[in-house]
Enzyme design. Structure first.
Site, mmCIF file in Angstrom:
data_model
loop_
_atom_site.group_PDB
_atom_site.id
_atom_site.type_symbol
_atom_site.label_atom_id
_atom_site.label_comp_id
_atom_site.label_asym_id
_atom_site.label_seq_id
_atom_site.Cartn_x
_atom_site.Cartn_y
_atom_site.Cartn_z
ATOM 1 N N PHE A 114 0.830 -1.201 -0.027
ATOM 2 C CA PHE A 114 -0.020 -0.046 -0.025
ATOM 3 C C PHE A 114 0.782 1.383 0.040
ATOM 4 O O PHE A 114 2.015 1.168 0.259
ATOM 5 C CB PHE A 114 -1.157 0.063 1.275
ATOM 6 C CG PHE A 114 -2.370 -0.104 0.852
ATOM 7 C CD1 PHE A 114 -2.926 -1.259 0.208
ATOM 8 C CD2 PHE A 114 -3.179 1.151 1.182
ATOM 9 C CE1 PHE A 114 -4.263 -0.987 -0.197
ATOM 10 C CE2 PHE A 114 -4.570 1.257 0.939
ATOM 11 C CZ PHE A 114 -5.090 0.096 0.197
ATOM 12 N N GLN A 227 -8.067 14.856 3.617
ATOM 13 C CA GLN A 227 -7.638 13.896 2.405
ATOM 14 C C GLN A 227 -8.129 13.780 1.163
ATOM 15 O O GLN A 227 -9.426 13.406 1.212
ATOM 16 C CB GLN A 227 -7.456 12.518 3.047
ATOM 17 C CG GLN A 227 -6.804 11.724 2.216
ATOM 18 C CD GLN A 227 -5.971 10.344 2.828
ATOM 19 O OE1 GLN A 227 -6.935 9.405 3.022
ATOM 20 N NE2 GLN A 227 -4.735 10.425 3.152
ATOM 21 N N HIS A 229 -8.166 11.859 -2.199
ATOM 22 C CA HIS A 229 -7.932 10.317 -2.390
ATOM 23 C C HIS A 229 -7.440 10.701 -4.009
ATOM 24 O O HIS A 229 -8.037 11.330 -4.847
ATOM 25 C CB HIS A 229 -8.810 9.387 -2.446
ATOM 26 C CG HIS A 229 -8.198 8.006 -2.388
ATOM 27 N ND1 HIS A 229 -7.888 7.441 -3.655
ATOM 28 C CD2 HIS A 229 -8.140 6.956 -1.555
ATOM 29 C CE1 HIS A 229 -7.492 6.157 -3.424
ATOM 30 N NE2 HIS A 229 -7.825 5.977 -2.069
ATOM 31 N N LEU A 239 -15.076 5.910 -5.347
ATOM 32 C CA LEU A 239 -13.702 5.658 -4.741
ATOM 33 C C LEU A 239 -13.147 4.277 -5.673
ATOM 34 O O LEU A 239 -13.996 3.533 -5.817
ATOM 35 C CB LEU A 239 -13.573 5.267 -3.215
ATOM 36 C CG LEU A 239 -12.283 4.734 -2.833
ATOM 37 C CD1 LEU A 239 -11.082 5.800 -2.819
ATOM 38 C CD2 LEU A 239 -12.664 4.209 -1.123
ATOM 39 N N GLU A 242 -6.715 2.353 -3.320
ATOM 40 C CA GLU A 242 -5.352 2.224 -3.539
ATOM 41 C C GLU A 242 -4.894 1.170 -3.713
ATOM 42 O O GLU A 242 -3.669 0.942 -4.359
ATOM 43 C CB GLU A 242 -4.737 2.939 -2.434
ATOM 44 C CG GLU A 242 -3.201 3.129 -2.128
ATOM 45 C CD GLU A 242 -2.823 4.151 -0.953
ATOM 46 O OE1 GLU A 242 -3.384 5.401 -0.828
ATOM 47 O OE2 GLU A 242 -2.018 3.731 -0.069
ATOM 48 N N ARG A 273 -0.749 9.694 -0.280
ATOM 49 C CA ARG A 273 -1.694 10.126 -0.928
ATOM 50 C C ARG A 273 -1.753 11.571 -1.140
ATOM 51 O O ARG A 273 -2.065 11.957 -2.249
ATOM 52 C CB ARG A 273 -2.834 9.869 -0.239
ATOM 53 C CG ARG A 273 -3.542 8.342 -0.063
ATOM 54 C CD ARG A 273 -4.640 8.241 0.693
ATOM 55 N NE ARG A 273 -4.944 6.788 0.532
ATOM 56 C CZ ARG A 273 -6.156 6.150 0.804
ATOM 57 N NH1 ARG A 273 -6.803 6.834 1.911
ATOM 58 N NH2 ARG A 273 -5.998 4.709 0.666
ATOM 59 N N HIS A 337 -11.804 12.493 0.390
ATOM 60 C CA HIS A 337 -12.144 11.421 1.008
ATOM 61 C C HIS A 337 -12.227 11.133 2.390
ATOM 62 O O HIS A 337 -12.905 10.218 3.056
ATOM 63 C CB HIS A 337 -10.920 10.673 0.299
ATOM 64 C CG HIS A 337 -10.664 9.021 0.706
ATOM 65 N ND1 HIS A 337 -11.984 8.370 0.133
ATOM 66 C CD2 HIS A 337 -9.860 8.423 1.328
ATOM 67 C CE1 HIS A 337 -11.622 6.931 0.752
ATOM 68 N NE2 HIS A 337 -10.556 7.035 1.395
ATOM 69 N N ARG A 372 -2.842 10.715 6.110
ATOM 70 C CA ARG A 372 -3.136 9.470 6.484
ATOM 71 C C ARG A 372 -2.644 8.475 5.586
ATOM 72 O O ARG A 372 -3.001 8.776 4.344
ATOM 73 C CB ARG A 372 -4.670 9.070 7.078
ATOM 74 C CG ARG A 372 -4.843 7.636 7.191
ATOM 75 C CD ARG A 372 -6.414 7.290 7.652
ATOM 76 N NE ARG A 372 -7.393 7.591 6.489
ATOM 77 C CZ ARG A 372 -7.594 6.597 5.429
ATOM 78 N NH1 ARG A 372 -6.919 5.731 5.424
ATOM 79 N NH2 ARG A 372 -8.400 7.054 4.427
ATOM 80 N N SER A 377 -6.768 3.708 8.356
ATOM 81 C CA SER A 377 -7.952 4.040 9.078
ATOM 82 C C SER A 377 -8.816 2.872 9.596
ATOM 83 O O SER A 377 -9.318 3.030 10.759
ATOM 84 C CB SER A 377 -8.852 4.743 7.967
ATOM 85 O OG SER A 377 -9.431 3.968 7.030
#
Lengths: 560, 318, 291
Positions: A114, A227, A229, A239, A242, A273, A337, A372, A377
């Site tokens: 990630f 944030q 995204h 969305l 990622e 991000r 996001h 983040r 999360s």
């Protein structure tokens, strides 16, 4: 009369994890939620949950450092340490509850990569990790016989001389307003994405919990950290996880360049991000986009791989844009996001207001700082959801009796609602919300400056007045009056917007998601600080800037 | 494009004329979803219209309703797909649910069915540390069932639930299969026996495939029910008319290559189930008089031996 | 126009009137058929519950027989149509599975390549024969009569396996045929529902409720008869209508259930004797007299 030891507002991952823990400890627990638990927005988390499993060679410090670097050094490092250390057990426990995580050849849990991390330590269920976790925690809540006030909307907290003793809430199905008392209340009501337009967030993410806490003496911290995204679907703004890039997808501009080479030569598409979103927006602003988008290309991964590991993304791409990702790249753009900011808590969910705790996206512990990391999360929700239950249970034991006279509190909200229903204004809730939310995206966007932020502030102030004086609610009925519900939610959103613009105007530097084109550099000397905003009963704001807690990682330049 | 919506409304607070159809004509982008259209109505035309919706990305399961008579998740149904030429879109609440207001239905019966199947993992013991060790393949298989978002579309259009409220139903049975096939669960046989024996269990599905058709997440609930039937038979749960039915069918097809309807009827009822057999007689007699009773000696396919051989080979390979 | 003919077990067994009326109609239309006499039962989805591989193998064997003759298959039964289509769809999508089945069929000399089309008579009439040409044969218009169309589950679901993506209009064909004989097709809500036959021997109460709901509501909406392309639906809706209506509505069986080819035969002026209307359990006398 409804009375509990512990009342949790919100039935997403943080709320349910908290509830399961408290129920196991033998407390009289209830959850109150405006939607059925499995409709909660935790569903939308796709890619996975991070955890450094030390027994298989990973190092919790590695995860902590990636998180802190990701946060642009705004996260409190003591909190991050706790999250990283407890992550492994938190994920394993979810597995034992029944989550069907993907596995390796050895039958142990498998991982994917990630963003912002070089180590593959993201555990996942296809591209539906949040949904899979939420459903399993819901199963556990059924197993434990958890009481749920389902489709009840909290209109206020019961606050007696600064101590929280329950909530007043509207039963949406009947339209009745009731008091529910509790020795302690945990706010786990999720984010506030609807303050922005567009946003990847569900229509239910209206910042209810943030506003409730704020209006009862808690502080909102780092609210400017929004944030964006990097990969949300063109036009619809849905969305695209990622996980796509985690599994190897590329980003291209209109000239066919893998542009991340310029911005993050080492991490490429898997930089943090904020970095990727800024890169995309720069490409688009400089004319190398395609109708305001750039391209996410998965073709080289092959159809079978896409469908088995990223099935949901393929589904969304086909259904909403008619694009088979195995054959064509998908147009995407940055989209609002997540809020890194939230109700300030310590590492045990304490807000500083007696009887009030918070966990999940609405809380700010702070582990995400100014940006983040993807898949942190979900981790945040389960680690701090559990911890807040533990701490709240200690507090509950010190409270003798929670039963109090509540009629006055109910009366107050009843009058407020009557006033809204009787108001003969000319603005629908949606009109005020849409104007404000569009202005918030313009003013507090991927890039921002003094002028844009002041513009957003002006619109928020106007919205506040329109909401107070000129709102109209067409539906005057009681049974499932969503028209009224949206009006009440708008009140919460305006509070969130107010805290966001003031947080943003306070921070005179660029850090993480808060990128000011008029002050482009990070300023550790003066701004290794949080922005913390309180609002008193008269509406006066009090802004503090407490220092960031640094333990073992000195801030250095952030390069990906 | 112009979209014409005809929406079924219900206002429980009105004492009369509380059900009506309301027309809304709005102008939206052609690739908009039906949910976009309904939100547009709610925001700009009529704030009183009641519906549930949240994620707008087909993951929360809130926005199930009937579109032209068929249950759909309206957030993933595009207007141009259903009404390419601007035809009227008939929007009604889901079926087999009690309506609360407009398009909002009571979902408590749906979730009561889910609770009926003990919807959580029941291992005899948990590993003290770490995770259960099971193959990735076994987990991957469960992804199909895990895709269920409990939107209720399958229940809405289930033809059995229309006539029998005790049917556990497609969603809950699919959920049950998610635990039956989870290698970490130790109540497999108990679960199968329950689903096999219980009133409204796996044998009450008519295989009409409505649930397969409307499921927005590819869960294919009916196929999950068929898996459960196969597994129930495998563990020896055979005391059902359903088992005798499928068993007799297999025997008939294997022996003759064709279906023997007389034998099927008698064997499904159970050779020793006298009352059920008598129950079949009136229709049988009438059919006999009309010359319509299936032949007493089964008709066979030519080359029926070949089918017998195939069946044998498949059995041996197993 | 020639087809490999797959009448199905029920047309040869429980509903011989379907076979006789179909053959009479086909003769008039000069549609040639060559029966696949070696073909086995499709399994009707029931066999598939217990032994899916055997079911698919028998069906692929049937598909291969038609492929050898280079003919598309004609079915007379929604269930046969559905189950054959599903098997066809499955092996076309999954080449490994097809290989496995071909391996089983090798001994008998079959190898299916995936080229056979399977079509119900209803589809053939609309898509291959053409409604205009068809109308020329309907010399005795059934005007003034109202029919409730009843498709049968397997003819409409799963839509993916039945080519509805390319031909969504397939869900209106029965109405088109009804209109082409000069009758009125009534819009009735149960037309794509389950007739209850699959659970007749398993849960008769439910099965009969379905029969009662469909025939009762069609009658209430003014239908003179119900028309179906599926003999299994016919068996249940006709054979059990009396008991179903008595138990559930307290009234009597009053809705004739007509096979689609019977309806066409009537409009073609074919003798009622030839098409076996007297074989029906629910009396067709009153209905025939209305023509």
């Amino acid at each position: 009369m409804y009375d509990h030891d512990l009342l949790i507002v919100g039935a997403g991952l943080a709320g349910l994890r908290c509830a399961v823990e408290a129920q196991r400890m033998g407390l009289k627990v209830a959850v109150i939620t405006k939607v059925h638990p499995v409709r909660s927005h935790s569903n939308a988390a796709q890619g996975g949950i991070n955890a450094p499993l030390t027994d298989r060679g990973d190092d919790w410090k590695g995860h902590a450092l990636d998180t802190i670097k990701g946060s642009d050094y705004l996260a409190d490092q003591d909190a991050v340490e706790i999250m990283s250390q407890e992550a492994g057990e938190a994920v394993l426990e979810l597995e034992r509850m029944g989550v069907i995580f993907s596995r390796g050849e050895d039958g142990k849990l498998g991982t994917r990569r990630f963003g912002g991390q070089k180590v593959a330590r993201t555990f996942f269920v296809g591209a539906i990790t949040g949904s899979a976790l939420l459903h399993v925690l819901y199963e556990q809540s059924l197993k434990l016989g958890l009481q749920v006030y389902e489709e009840w909307f909290v209109t206020s907290l019961i606050n007696e001389e600064g101590v929280i003793k329950g909530v007043v809430a509207l039963d949406l199905k009947t339209g009745e307003l009731e008091a529910i008392t509790a020795k302690a209340v945990v706010i786990a009501a999720g984010g506030a994405g609807r303050v922005f337009e567009p946003s990847t967030n569900a229509l239910i993410c209206t910042g209810d919990g943030l506003s409730l806490a704020w209006n009862n003496g808690a502080g909102l911290m780092d609210m400017e950290m929004i944030q964006y995204h990097p990969t949300t679907l063109a036009r619809t703004g849905i969305l695209m996880s990622e996980a796509a890039r985690g599994e190897g997808a590329y980003l291209f501009n209109s000239e066919g360049d893998r542009f991340m080479e310029k911005y993050a030569p080492d991490y490429m598409e898997l930089a943090s991000r904020d970095v990727v979103s800024r890169a995309e927006q720069t490409e688009i602003n400089e004319g190398r986009g395609i109708d305001g988008n750039v391209l996410l290309d998965l073709r080289h991964l092959g159809k079978d791989f896409i469908e088995s590991r990223l099935g949901y993304l393929q589904e969304v791409s086909v259904e909403f844009l008619g694009i088979d990702m195995a054959e064509k790249p998908v147009p995407i753009r940055p989209g609002m996001h997540y809020i890194m900011g939230g109700i300030k808590t310590d590492v045990n969910g304490e807000t500083g207001v007696p009887g009030l705790y918070a966990a999940g996206e609405c809380a700010n512990v702070s582990v995400h700082g100014a940006n983040r990391l993807g898949a942190n999360s979900l981790l945040d929700t389960v680690v701090f959801g559990r911890r807040s239950a533990t701490k709240a249970s200690e507090y509950v034991k010190t409270v003798k009796d929670s039963r109090i006279s509540t009629s006055e509190h109910v009366e107050k909200d009843l009058n407020r609602i009557k006033k809204i229903l009787n108001n003969k204004g000319r603005f629908r809730t949606s009109e005020i919300r849409n104007t404000m939310a569009t202005a918030m995206t313009e003013g507090i966007g991927v890039f921002r400056d003094q002028k844009s932020m002041e513009y957003a502030k002006k619109i928020v102030e106007e919205s506040k007045i329109k909401f107070r004086d000129s709102l109209v609610v067409e539906n005057k009925g009681k049974v499932y009056n969503t028209d009224l519900l949206f009006a009440l939610e708008l009140g919460y959103m305006i509070d969130c917007a107010e805290s966001i613009v003031h947080g943003a105007l306070t921070r005179k530097e660029s850090r993480g998601a808060h990128f000011r084109t008029d002050i482009k550099d990070r300023n550790d000397k003066e701004w290794l600080k949080h922005t913390l905003i309180y609002r008193d009963r008269s509406g006066e704001l009090k802004i503090e800037t407490p220092d960031v807690t640094i333990t073992q990682w000195k801030p250095v330049e952030r390069v990906y | 494009m112009e979209v014409k919506l005809k929406v079924k409304r219900f206002d429980p607070e009105k004492s009369k004329d509380n059900i009506w159809y309301q027309d809304y004509n709005i102008d939206i982008h052609p690739s908009s979803t039906i949910l976009d259209a309904l939100i547009n109505v709610r925001e700009e035309v009529d704030g009183t219209l009641g519906l549930r919706c949240a994620c707008r990305a087909s993951i929360c399961g809130s926005c199930g309703m009937k579109v032209n008579g068929q249950a759909k998740l309206v957030c993933k149904t595009r207007v141009e797909e259903i009404a390419p030429k601007g035809e009227i879109l008939l929007i009604e609440p889901m079926g087999n649910h009690t309506i609360i207001r407009d398009l909002i239905v009571d979902i408590s019966t749906f979730f009561a069915k889910i609770e009926q199947i003990t919807p959580y993992l029941q291992p005899d013991s948990e590993p003290e540390t770490g995770e259960f060790i099971v193959s990735n393949e076994s987990m991957d298989k469960l992804l199909t069932e895990m895709n269920c978002i409990m939107c209720g579309l399958c229940v809405s259009d289930c033809t059995v639930l229309e006539v029998d409220k005790t049917f556990i139903g497609p969603a809950a049975l699919a959920k049950a299969s998610r635990f039956v096939y989870d290698p970490r669960d130790d109540q497999t046989n108990q679960r199968l026996n329950y689903l096999n024996d219980e009133q409204g269990g796996i044998w009450d599905c008519t295989r009409c495939m409505q649930c397969v058709e409307v499921c927005p997440k590819g869960v294919s609930p009916m196929d999950r029910i068929m898996d459960l039937r196969e597994s129930a038979i495998e563990i020896g749960a055979k005391k059902t008319h359903g088992y005798h039915h499928t068993n007799s069918f297999e025997k008939s097809v294997t022996a003759n290559g064709r279906l023997d309807e007389t034998r099927l009827a008698i064997e499904s009822a159970g050779i020793f189930n006298i009352s059920r057999l008598i129950d079949l007689i009136p229709v049988g007699l009438k059919a006999l008089i009309r010359g319509k009773l299936p032949p007493l000696f089964p008709h066979k396919a030519e080359d029926n031996k070949k089918i017998q051989e195939l069946a044998k080979k498949i059995k041996e390979d197993k | 126009m020639k087809f490999a003919f797959y009448p199905g077990c029920v047309a040869r067994g429980g509903t011989p009137e379907l076979l006789s009326s179909s053959l009479a109609v086909l003769e008039k239309l000069e549609i040639e058929v060559e029966e696949l006499t070696k073909a086995g039962c499709t399994g009707a989805g029931v066999l598939q519950e217990k032994n899916p591989l055997l079911g698919d193998t028998i069906n692929v064997r049937t598909l291969a027989m038609a492929e050898e003759k280079k003919l598309p298959i004609m079915t007379l039964c929604s269930t046969c149509q559905g189950v054959l289509s599903q098997a066809n769809h499955k092996v076309k999508k999954d080449k490994d599975y097809l290989k496995k089945i071909n391996e089983l069929l090798k001994e008998e000399g079959y190898e299916y390549k995936g080229t056979t089309d399977v079509k119900h008579l209803l589809w053939i009439l609309v898509e291959d024969y053409g409604l205009d040409k068809l109308k020329d044969h309907f010399i005795k218009k059934l005007s003034g009569l109202s029919f409730a169309p009843f498709y049968g589950c397997y003819m409409v679901r799963p839509s993916e396996a039945l080519g509805f993506d390319e031909k969504p209009e397939r869900q209106m064909y029965l109405e088109k045929i009804i209109e082409s004989v000069g009758a009125t097709a009534i819009e009735f809500p149960g037309k794509f529902s389950c007739c209850g036959f699959p659970v007749l021997f398993i849960n008769q109460t439910n099965s009969l409720k379905m029969v009662s709901n469909h025939t009762g509501s069609a009658k209430d909406l003014g239908a003179d008869a119900m028309v179906t392309p599926c003999p299994l639906c016919h068996l249940n809706l006709d054979g059990y209508q009396g008991k179903a209506r008595k138990n559930n509505r307290g009234d009597k069986a009053d809705l004739p259930i007509i096979h689609m080819p019977q309806m066409m035969a009537l409009a073609m002026g074919i003798e009622t004797k030839e098409i076996g209307l007297a074989r029906h359990i629910v009396s067709t006398e009153e209905f025939v007299n209305k023509i």
